[in-house]
Design an enzyme around this catalytic site. Structure first.
Site, PDB file in Angstrom:
ATOM      1  N   TYR A 131      -1.345   0.253  10.486  1.00 19.04           N
ATOM      2  CA  TYR A 131      -1.497  -0.291   9.135  1.00 19.04           C
ATOM      3  C   TYR A 131      -0.271   0.026   8.290  1.00 19.04           C
ATOM      4  CZ  TYR A 131      -3.386  -0.840   4.397  1.00 19.04           C
ATOM      5  OH  TYR A 131      -3.581  -1.204   3.079  1.00 19.04           O
ATOM      6  N   SER A 190       0.847  -1.200   0.000  1.00 17.00           N
ATOM      7  CA  SER A 190       0.000   0.000   0.000  1.00 17.00           C
ATOM      8  C   SER A 190       0.878   1.244   0.000  1.00 17.00           C
ATOM      9  CB  SER A 190      -0.880   0.013   1.254  1.00 17.00           C
ATOM     10  OG  SER A 190      -1.495   1.279   1.424  1.00 17.00           O
ATOM     11  N   ALA A 203       2.742   0.626   9.247  1.00 19.37           N
ATOM     12  CA  ALA A 203       3.909  -0.133   9.700  1.00 19.37           C
ATOM     13  C   ALA A 203       3.926  -1.535   9.106  1.00 19.37           C
ATOM     14  CB  ALA A 203       3.907  -0.213  11.229  1.00 19.37           C
ATOM     15  N   THR A 243     -14.229  -1.140  -4.411  1.00 26.79           N
ATOM     16  CA  THR A 243     -14.828  -2.406  -3.988  1.00 26.79           C
ATOM     17  C   THR A 243     -16.119  -2.113  -3.230  1.00 26.79           C
ATOM     18  OG1 THR A 243     -13.717  -2.459  -1.834  1.00 26.79           O
ATOM     19  CG2 THR A 243     -12.519  -3.411  -3.719  1.00 26.79           C
TER      20      THR A 243
END
Length: 229
Positions: free
Chosen positions: A146, A133, A148, A181
């Protein structure tokens, strides 16, 4: 490519797009997942798509998965799409939030990478693509835990790319922006999905990275932001 393409998280929104992309390209797929994985088998004849249930955070299950794949057809590529998200400022995150992100994002990646490294070393080649990401490049408020774990995925990609280069294998990451999504639309009802990247677009980049056309790309973190509007 010889051998099958192993796709983790195949029943997820991105995973389904990845399966469709590889099947359309004439590849044979080993689709891995849990809930909903049986539905993936109906997307193509059984000689094209085989499905396997596995908890990728459990070493014995990952080892069985790769052993079965190598015994039957071998592997030409591995695509690791499994991941999870939790938002929260560090002061507010629970131990369960932290453990969840470590387990889903990093534990699964490490175990899949380790098994892939052994398989590709034996086969003297192969291509691995993991989904990370852009959050792994820069921490933002509420995204620390997140970010990390996704930074950890990128570092694993960079290290394994260098470890496997001598045997002719490649390892890369894709860093999608917010994907269009059903889950993201439900979580962000006020957002404009037209600014998001489609799962099919991300799947196309993933497929490209496994092909000979991308033979010069190794150890890269490829951002796939979608429309810049």
């Amino acid at each position: 490519m010889n051998g099958r393409v192993l796709i983790t998280g195949a029943a997820g929104a991105l995973g389904r797009s990845v399966v469709r992309q590889f099947v359309a390209a004439g590849e044979r797929v080993l689709a891995v997942g849990d809930r909903g994985i049986a539905e993936i088998a109906s997307m193509a004849p059984p000689d094209v798509i085989k499905v396997h249930r596995a908890d990728l955070t459990v070493t014995s299950e990952v080892d069985r998965l790769f052993a079965a794949a190598e015994e039957e057809d071998g592997l030409s590529a591995v695509v690791h799409t499994v991941g999870g998200f939790r938002w929260g400022k560090i002061a507010d995150l629970s131990d369960d939030d932290w453990s969840f992100l470590l387990k889903v994002n990093l534990d699964s990646t490490f175990r899949v990478f380790r098994a892939t490294a052994r398989a590709f070393t034996k086969a003297k080649g192969g291509s691995l693509v993991a989904v990370a990401s852009p959050a792994g490049l820069l921490g933002e408020p509420g995204m620390g835990a997140y970010a990390a774990t996704k930074a950890g995925v990128i570092r694993l990609v960079e290290s394994l790319a260098r470890e496997l280069a001598p045997v002719g294998a490649r390892v890369n990451a894709v860093l999608p922006g917010t994907m269009d999504t059903a889950a993201n639309r439900a979580a962000m009802p006020g957002a404009d999905p037209g600014k998001w990247v489609t799962t099919d677009a991300v799947a196309s980049v993933i497929h490209f990275l496994t092909t000979s056309a991308a033979s010069a790309v190794n150890g890269a973190a490829v951002q796939v932001p979608g429309p810049i509007l």
